[in-house]
Design a protein around this motif. Structure first.
Motif, PDB file in Angstrom:
ATOM      1  N   VAL A 112       7.456   8.792  -3.010  1.00 15.84           N
ATOM      2  CA  VAL A 112       6.479   7.716  -3.139  1.00 15.84           C
ATOM      3  C   VAL A 112       5.551   8.018  -4.306  1.00 15.84           C
ATOM      4  O   VAL A 112       5.071   9.144  -4.450  1.00 15.84           O
ATOM      5  CB  VAL A 112       5.674   7.557  -1.832  1.00 15.84           C
ATOM      6  CG1 VAL A 112       4.526   6.576  -2.010  1.00 15.84           C
ATOM      7  CG2 VAL A 112       6.594   7.111  -0.703  1.00 15.84           C
ATOM      8  N   VAL A 113       5.332   7.003  -5.130  1.00 22.84           N
ATOM      9  CA  VAL A 113       4.353   7.064  -6.220  1.00 22.84           C
ATOM     10  C   VAL A 113       3.458   5.846  -6.040  1.00 22.84           C
ATOM     11  O   VAL A 113       3.924   4.710  -6.167  1.00 22.84           O
ATOM     12  CB  VAL A 113       5.025   7.035  -7.609  1.00 22.84           C
ATOM     13  CG1 VAL A 113       3.983   6.955  -8.711  1.00 22.84           C
ATOM     14  CG2 VAL A 113       5.916   8.246  -7.808  1.00 22.84           C
ATOM     15  N   SER A 157       0.835  -1.201   0.000  1.00 25.28           N
ATOM     16  CA  SER A 157       0.000   0.000   0.000  1.00 25.28           C
ATOM     17  C   SER A 157       0.872   1.253   0.000  1.00 25.28           C
ATOM     18  O   SER A 157       2.048   1.198   0.346  1.00 25.28           O
ATOM     19  CB  SER A 157      -0.893   0.020   1.248  1.00 25.28           C
ATOM     20  OG  SER A 157      -0.105   0.282   2.402  1.00 25.28           O
ATOM     21  N   PRO A 158       0.282   2.404  -0.359  1.00 20.40           N
ATOM     22  CA  PRO A 158       1.015   3.666  -0.257  1.00 20.40           C
ATOM     23  C   PRO A 158       1.456   3.964   1.178  1.00 20.40           C
ATOM     24  O   PRO A 158       2.541   4.506   1.394  1.00 20.40           O
ATOM     25  CB  PRO A 158       0.002   4.703  -0.752  1.00 20.40           C
ATOM     26  CG  PRO A 158      -0.890   3.947  -1.673  1.00 20.40           C
ATOM     27  CD  PRO A 158      -1.012   2.584  -1.037  1.00 20.40           C
ATOM     28  N   ASN A 191       1.977   2.823  -4.539  1.00 22.05           N
ATOM     29  CA  ASN A 191       2.510   1.955  -3.491  1.00 22.05           C
ATOM     30  C   ASN A 191       3.997   1.643  -3.690  1.00 22.05           C
ATOM     31  O   ASN A 191       4.503   0.653  -3.178  1.00 22.05           O
ATOM     32  CB  ASN A 191       1.689   0.653  -3.388  1.00 22.05           C
ATOM     33  CG  ASN A 191       1.694  -0.150  -4.669  1.00 22.05           C
ATOM     34  OD1 ASN A 191       1.777   0.411  -5.749  1.00 22.05           O
ATOM     35  ND2 ASN A 191       1.604  -1.454  -4.558  1.00 22.05           N
ATOM     36  N   CYS A 192       4.699   2.509  -4.416  1.00 22.69           N
ATOM     37  CA  CYS A 192       6.139   2.330  -4.648  1.00 22.69           C
ATOM     38  C   CYS A 192       6.961   3.431  -3.988  1.00 22.69           C
ATOM     39  O   CYS A 192       6.595   4.609  -4.020  1.00 22.69           O
ATOM     40  CB  CYS A 192       6.447   2.345  -6.140  1.00 22.69           C
ATOM     41  SG  CYS A 192       5.930   0.853  -6.995  1.00 22.69           S
ATOM     42  N   LEU A 193       8.072   3.032  -3.409  1.00 20.83           N
ATOM     43  CA  LEU A 193       9.088   3.962  -2.923  1.00 20.83           C
ATOM     44  C   LEU A 193      10.184   3.989  -3.976  1.00 20.83           C
ATOM     45  O   LEU A 193      10.694   2.938  -4.375  1.00 20.83           O
ATOM     46  CB  LEU A 193       9.665   3.493  -1.587  1.00 20.83           C
ATOM     47  CG  LEU A 193      10.893   4.248  -1.072  1.00 20.83           C
ATOM     48  CD1 LEU A 193      10.581   5.726  -0.857  1.00 20.83           C
ATOM     49  CD2 LEU A 193      11.419   3.596   0.194  1.00 20.83           C
ATOM     50  N   ILE A 194      10.517   5.185  -4.425  1.00 26.68           N
ATOM     51  CA  ILE A 194      11.550   5.333  -5.454  1.00 26.68           C
ATOM     52  C   ILE A 194      12.728   6.092  -4.846  1.00 26.68           C
ATOM     53  O   ILE A 194      12.541   7.113  -4.187  1.00 26.68           O
ATOM     54  CB  ILE A 194      10.995   6.049  -6.690  1.00 26.68           C
ATOM     55  CG1 ILE A 194       9.831   5.221  -7.255  1.00 26.68           C
ATOM     56  CG2 ILE A 194      12.094   6.269  -7.735  1.00 26.68           C
ATOM     57  CD1 ILE A 194       9.085   5.857  -8.379  1.00 26.68           C
TER      58      ILE A 194
END
Length: 118
Positions: free
Chosen positions: A80-81, A11-12, A83-86
């Motif tokens: 964060v985009v 999840s975000p 549910n991804c952490l970049i």
């Protein structure tokens, strides 16, 4: 040298929690001081225009480092985009060169994502 990574979570909320943990792990001033890193480097926060919620930090050499012939730096930007952490990071031999690659790299990835986890 630069690197970028994408970490996908359930999840975000999980992605934001990991971002917070990574920031504490990588850029906690107390830990950096204890390890002696802040004896030779200065911790600097910088902005990543156009990337919502991005947090970026750099460790740039200070006068003590320059006295012993070291003039290097590292920087990392996190955002964060969905549910991804970049993460976007760079290490350079000249500390003033670490900001722009992180900013332009984060902006390019954010723009390409279209607000969707890649």
């Amino acid at each position: 040298m630069g690197v970028s990574s994408v970490f996908e979570f359930e999840s975000p909320l999980d992605a934001r929690a990991e971002m917070k943990a990574k920031l504490k792990e990588d850029f906690d001033p107390a830990a950096l001081r204890k390890e002696g890193i802040l004896d030779y480097f200065t911790l600097r926060h910088f902005n990543v225009p156009g990337v919502a919620g991005a947090v970026a930090y750099a460790l740039v050499s200070n006068k003590a480092a320059e006295k012993v012939g070291s003039e290097a730096g590292v920087a990392k930007g996190l955002f964060v985009v969905g549910n991804c952490l970049i993460a976007v990071g760079v290490a350079k031999f000249k500390s003033s060169d670490v900001f722009e690659p992180v900013i332009t790299g984060a902006q390019a990835i954010f723009d390409r994502s279209g607000g969707i986890c890649p």
